[in-house]
Design an enzyme around this catalytic site. Structure first.
Site, PDB file in Angstrom:
ATOM      1  N   TRP A 203       0.831  -1.215   0.000  1.00 48.30           N
ATOM      2  CA  TRP A 203       0.000   0.000   0.000  1.00 48.30           C
ATOM      3  C   TRP A 203       0.864   1.263   0.000  1.00 48.30           C
ATOM      4  O   TRP A 203       0.582   2.239  -0.686  1.00 48.30           O
ATOM      5  CB  TRP A 203      -0.885  -0.048   1.247  1.00 48.30           C
ATOM      6  CG  TRP A 203      -2.060   0.850   1.277  1.00 48.30           C
ATOM      7  CD1 TRP A 203      -2.094   2.187   0.990  1.00 48.30           C
ATOM      8  CD2 TRP A 203      -3.398   0.499   1.638  1.00 48.30           C
ATOM      9  NE1 TRP A 203      -3.354   2.683   1.170  1.00 48.30           N
ATOM     10  CE2 TRP A 203      -4.169   1.669   1.565  1.00 48.30           C
ATOM     11  CE3 TRP A 203      -4.007  -0.688   2.048  1.00 48.30           C
ATOM     12  CZ2 TRP A 203      -5.543   1.686   1.879  1.00 48.30           C
ATOM     13  CZ3 TRP A 203      -5.352  -0.665   2.350  1.00 48.30           C
ATOM     14  CH2 TRP A 203      -6.115   0.502   2.262  1.00 48.30           C
TER      15      TRP A 203
ATOM     16  N   ARG B  61       2.728   6.638  -3.457  1.00 49.10           N
ATOM     17  CA  ARG B  61       3.416   7.746  -2.795  1.00 49.10           C
ATOM     18  C   ARG B  61       2.616   9.024  -2.748  1.00 49.10           C
ATOM     19  O   ARG B  61       3.011   9.978  -2.088  1.00 49.10           O
ATOM     20  CB  ARG B  61       4.745   8.017  -3.525  1.00 49.10           C
ATOM     21  CG  ARG B  61       5.695   6.851  -3.482  1.00 49.10           C
ATOM     22  CD  ARG B  61       6.670   6.915  -4.634  1.00 49.10           C
ATOM     23  NE  ARG B  61       5.993   6.651  -5.906  1.00 49.10           N
ATOM     24  CZ  ARG B  61       6.575   6.714  -7.096  1.00 49.10           C
ATOM     25  NH1 ARG B  61       7.834   7.050  -7.177  1.00 49.10           N
ATOM     26  NH2 ARG B  61       5.889   6.448  -8.195  1.00 49.10           N
TER      27      ARG B  61
ATOM     28  N   HIS C 104      -6.408   6.011  -9.060  1.00 48.31           N
ATOM     29  CA  HIS C 104      -5.214   5.308  -9.556  1.00 48.31           C
ATOM     30  C   HIS C 104      -4.923   4.094  -8.659  1.00 48.31           C
ATOM     31  O   HIS C 104      -4.682   2.985  -9.136  1.00 48.31           O
ATOM     32  CB  HIS C 104      -4.037   6.287  -9.565  1.00 48.31           C
ATOM     33  CG  HIS C 104      -2.755   5.696 -10.052  1.00 48.31           C
ATOM     34  ND1 HIS C 104      -2.564   5.288 -11.360  1.00 48.31           N
ATOM     35  CD2 HIS C 104      -1.584   5.427  -9.411  1.00 48.31           C
ATOM     36  CE1 HIS C 104      -1.337   4.804 -11.497  1.00 48.31           C
ATOM     37  NE2 HIS C 104      -0.718   4.877 -10.323  1.00 48.31           N
TER      38      HIS C 104
ATOM     39  N   ARG D   5      -5.301  -1.725  -7.422  1.00 43.37           N
ATOM     40  CA  ARG D   5      -5.465  -2.645  -6.299  1.00 43.37           C
ATOM     41  C   ARG D   5      -6.840  -3.304  -6.215  1.00 43.37           C
ATOM     42  O   ARG D   5      -6.994  -4.272  -5.466  1.00 43.37           O
ATOM     43  CB  ARG D   5      -5.150  -1.912  -4.986  1.00 43.37           C
ATOM     44  CG  ARG D   5      -3.751  -1.318  -4.932  1.00 43.37           C
ATOM     45  CD  ARG D   5      -2.664  -2.358  -5.112  1.00 43.37           C
ATOM     46  NE  ARG D   5      -1.323  -1.770  -4.995  1.00 43.37           N
ATOM     47  CZ  ARG D   5      -0.187  -2.456  -5.035  1.00 43.37           C
ATOM     48  NH1 ARG D   5      -0.212  -3.766  -5.187  1.00 43.37           N
ATOM     49  NH2 ARG D   5       0.982  -1.848  -4.935  1.00 43.37           N
TER      50      ARG D   5
HETATM   51  C1  LIG Z   1      -0.083  -6.077  -9.549  1.00 40.40           C
HETATM   52  C2  LIG Z   1       1.099  -5.275  -9.050  1.00 40.40           C
HETATM   53  C3  LIG Z   1       2.345  -5.851  -8.953  1.00 40.40           C
HETATM   54  C4  LIG Z   1       3.450  -5.109  -8.485  1.00 40.40           C
HETATM   55  N1  LIG Z   1       4.667  -5.700  -8.381  1.00 40.40           N
HETATM   56  C5  LIG Z   1       5.734  -5.006  -7.886  1.00 40.40           C
HETATM   57  C6  LIG Z   1       7.029  -5.627  -7.723  1.00 40.40           C
HETATM   58  O1  LIG Z   1       7.225  -6.785  -8.044  1.00 40.40           O
HETATM   59  N2  LIG Z   1       8.032  -4.872  -7.183  1.00 40.40           N
HETATM   60  C7  LIG Z   1       7.869  -3.568  -6.835  1.00 40.40           C
HETATM   61  O2  LIG Z   1       8.810  -2.936  -6.359  1.00 40.40           O
HETATM   62  N3  LIG Z   1       6.658  -2.961  -6.979  1.00 40.40           N
HETATM   63  C8  LIG Z   1       5.589  -3.640  -7.481  1.00 40.40           C
HETATM   64  N4  LIG Z   1       4.363  -3.025  -7.602  1.00 40.40           N
HETATM   65  C9  LIG Z   1       4.221  -1.619  -7.184  1.00 40.40           C
HETATM   66  C10 LIG Z   1       4.177  -0.688  -8.399  1.00 40.40           C
HETATM   67  O3  LIG Z   1       5.357  -0.775  -9.167  1.00 40.40           O
HETATM   68  C11 LIG Z   1       3.967   0.755  -7.935  1.00 40.40           C
HETATM   69  O4  LIG Z   1       5.047   1.144  -7.118  1.00 40.40           O
HETATM   70  C12 LIG Z   1       2.687   0.928  -7.139  1.00 40.40           C
HETATM   71  O5  LIG Z   1       1.617   0.320  -7.801  1.00 40.40           O
HETATM   72  C13 LIG Z   1       2.398   2.415  -6.947  1.00 40.40           C
HETATM   73  O6  LIG Z   1       2.056   2.953  -8.194  1.00 40.40           O
HETATM   74  P1  LIG Z   1       2.435   4.456  -8.575  1.00 40.40           P
HETATM   75  O7  LIG Z   1       3.894   4.707  -8.413  1.00 40.40           O
HETATM   76  O8  LIG Z   1       1.851   4.701  -9.934  1.00 40.40           O
HETATM   77  O9  LIG Z   1       1.566   5.254  -7.482  1.00 40.40           O
HETATM   78  P2  LIG Z   1       1.906   6.612  -6.737  1.00 40.40           P
HETATM   79  O10 LIG Z   1       3.157   6.507  -5.964  1.00 40.40           O
HETATM   80  O11 LIG Z   1       0.651   7.001  -6.004  1.00 40.40           O
HETATM   81  O12 LIG Z   1       2.154   7.622  -7.892  1.00 40.40           O
HETATM   82  C14 LIG Z   1       1.085   8.008  -8.775  1.00 40.40           C
HETATM   83  C15 LIG Z   1       1.734   8.592 -10.014  1.00 40.40           C
HETATM   84  O13 LIG Z   1       2.453   9.774  -9.630  1.00 40.40           O
HETATM   85  C16 LIG Z   1       3.659   9.855 -10.370  1.00 40.40           C
HETATM   86  N5  LIG Z   1       4.782   9.820  -9.424  1.00 40.40           N
HETATM   87  C17 LIG Z   1       4.718   9.643  -8.079  1.00 40.40           C
HETATM   88  N6  LIG Z   1       5.946   9.738  -7.537  1.00 40.40           N
HETATM   89  C18 LIG Z   1       6.780   9.955  -8.561  1.00 40.40           C
HETATM   90  C19 LIG Z   1       8.178  10.137  -8.651  1.00 40.40           C
HETATM   91  N7  LIG Z   1       8.966  10.120  -7.586  1.00 40.40           N
HETATM   92  N8  LIG Z   1       8.715  10.326  -9.871  1.00 40.40           N
HETATM   93  C20 LIG Z   1       7.945  10.371 -10.964  1.00 40.40           C
HETATM   94  N9  LIG Z   1       6.615  10.208 -10.959  1.00 40.40           N
HETATM   95  C21 LIG Z   1       6.036  10.008  -9.776  1.00 40.40           C
HETATM   96  C22 LIG Z   1       3.665   8.681 -11.330  1.00 40.40           C
HETATM   97  O14 LIG Z   1       3.075   9.068 -12.535  1.00 40.40           O
HETATM   98  C23 LIG Z   1       2.767   7.681 -10.657  1.00 40.40           C
HETATM   99  O15 LIG Z   1       2.168   6.754 -11.540  1.00 40.40           O
HETATM  100  C24 LIG Z   1       3.269  -3.737  -8.090  1.00 40.40           C
HETATM  101  C25 LIG Z   1       1.997  -3.163  -8.198  1.00 40.40           C
HETATM  102  C26 LIG Z   1       0.919  -3.899  -8.661  1.00 40.40           C
HETATM  103  C27 LIG Z   1      -0.437  -3.247  -8.739  1.00 40.40           C
END
Ligand SMILES: Cc1cc2nc3c(=O)[nH]c(=O)nc-3n(C[C@H](O)[C@H](O)[C@H](O)COP(=O)(O)OP(=O)(O)OC[C@H]3O[C@@H](n4cnc5c(N)ncnc54)[C@H](O)[C@@H]3O)c2cc1C
Length: 305
Positions: free
Chosen positions: A110, A114, A218, A223
């Site tokens: 969760w 970020r 998102h 999720r």
């Molecule tokens: C089915 C599934 C499998 C997964 N498997 C893995 C795994 O094996 N290993 C693993 O490590 N993670 C895994 N994850 C986690 C995934 O890679 C993401 O970290 C997580 O879903 C959060 O997504 P997000 O970064 O888009 O969301 P948020 O952190 O909420 O960010 C939302 C959006 O804001 C932007 N953003 C936020 N912070 C930044 C930043 N610092 N720089 C640039 N843009 C930013 C991006 O556009 C991002 O999409 C998995 C997720 C899912 C749903």
């Protein structure tokens, strides 16, 4: 048990003393405020606060002086347009604050989202409760043979009973040592911030989690999806039920264009065009990898040819 009788009484007390406000009020959200919706065996999710409603999205989109509402139909059309065209900032004007109780291994997934504000229960300051997530036998499954990241067939009864015994035994043994380590009875007692390191990942933690509606959608798209692990999906599903009541038009648009929609690659669009023109397209002639082709075929329930 997700809540003690004292905690339930506090919630009832909060709900018994409504106040007048000039702010936007969502009747659907008011239904949920403060109430705990049970998730898993000891977890819950509850709405602590919200800002905005469907009209607030339109108000922001139109940068209007009044409520922003033209008519309910007009507003819904605008919300659908915004969602369809990824015009996301009006959705950021609405916010949701949740109190979540969840196993630590779910919290690790969760917290990867970020774009929220989090405040977690401090295990440096407080003693964690003896509460562990123990799956139901039907949720104990073998490693999937198709998806390295998922689970497949449900375990047989003998294996599942063995796994459940180990999960319980290990958790309680580790917790017993935790209690002994922090105890100052006849010893100095180890600091809580250190003693917690032997606790298992299925112990429950709690946090307040605040996020805007755009980033919440998102989170929910990732999720509440079938690819997400069951133990986080059930939380996302519970949140979906709240969001549906809080901002019904925005949620309908989300269901339509995100949850139920499909994103096509350029190759996918091209294949679809060729198929509609009567051509027989196969994975070999599609320009897609086998996995991409499976997903493409699956999305449209096409016959794999
Ligand atoms: C089915 C599934 C499998 C997964 N498997 C893995 C795994 O094996 N290993 C693993 O490590 N993670 C895994 N994850 C986690 C995934 O890679 C993401 O970290 C997580 O879903 C959060 O997504 P997000 O970064 O888009 O969301 P948020 O952190 O909420 O960010 C939302 C959006 O804001 C932007 N953003 C936020 N912070 C930044 C930043 N610092 N720089 C640039 N843009 C930013 C991006 O556009 C991002 O999409 C998995 C997720 C899912 C749903």
């Amino acid at each position: 048990m997700p809540l003690t009788p004292e905690q339930s009484a506090e919630i009832e007390d909060l709900r018994a003393t409504p106040r007048q406000t000039l702010r936007a009020v969502s009747e659907g959200a008011e239904k949920h405020l403060y109430k705990a919706h049970p998730v898993l065996d000891h977890g819950f999710v509850r709405m602590i606060d919200y800002m905005g409603d469907d009209a607030a999205i339109c108000q922001a989109a139109r940068v209007s002086y009044g409520r922003g509402t033209k008519s309910v139909q007009n507003d819904e059309g605008l919300i659908r347009y915004l969602m369809r065209h990824w015009h996301s900032t009006p959705f950021e004007m609405c916010e949701l604050k949740l109190h979540v109780k969840l196993p630590v291994f779910v919290a690790r997934q969760w917290i990867r989202h970020r774009t929220a504000n989090v405040n977690e229960y401090s295990a440096r300051y407080s003693i964690l409760d003896r509460e562990f997530y123990i799956p139901r036998p039907e949720d104990l499954a073998a490693q999937s043979s198709q998806n390295n990241q998922g689970r497949g067939d449900v375990l047989g009864p003998e294996e599942s009973a063995r796994v459940l015994d180990w999960l319980r035994e290990d958790a309680h043994r580790a917790y017993g040592h935790y209690e002994q380590m922090i105890s100052d009875d006849g010893q100095q007692g180890l600091a809580r911030e250190l003693a917690r390191m032997n606790l298992p990942a299925n112990i429950y933690t709690q946090w307040y989690w605040k996020v805007d509606l755009h980033n919440l959608f998102h989170f929910l798209r990732l999720r509440a999806d079938s690819h997400a692990q069951y133990e986080i999906r059930v939380y996302a599903d519970a949140i979906c039920e709240m969001v549906k009541d809080w901002v019904p038009a925005a949620y309908r648009a989300f269901e339509e264009y995100r949850l139920g929609g499909v994103t096509l690659s350029a190759s996918g669009v091209e294949c679809l065009r060729r198929m509609l023109a009567g051509e027989e397209v196969t994975q070999e002639t599609s320009g897609m990898s086998a996995r991409e082709w499976r997903e493409f075929v699956g999305a449209f329930v096409l016959k794999d040819i």
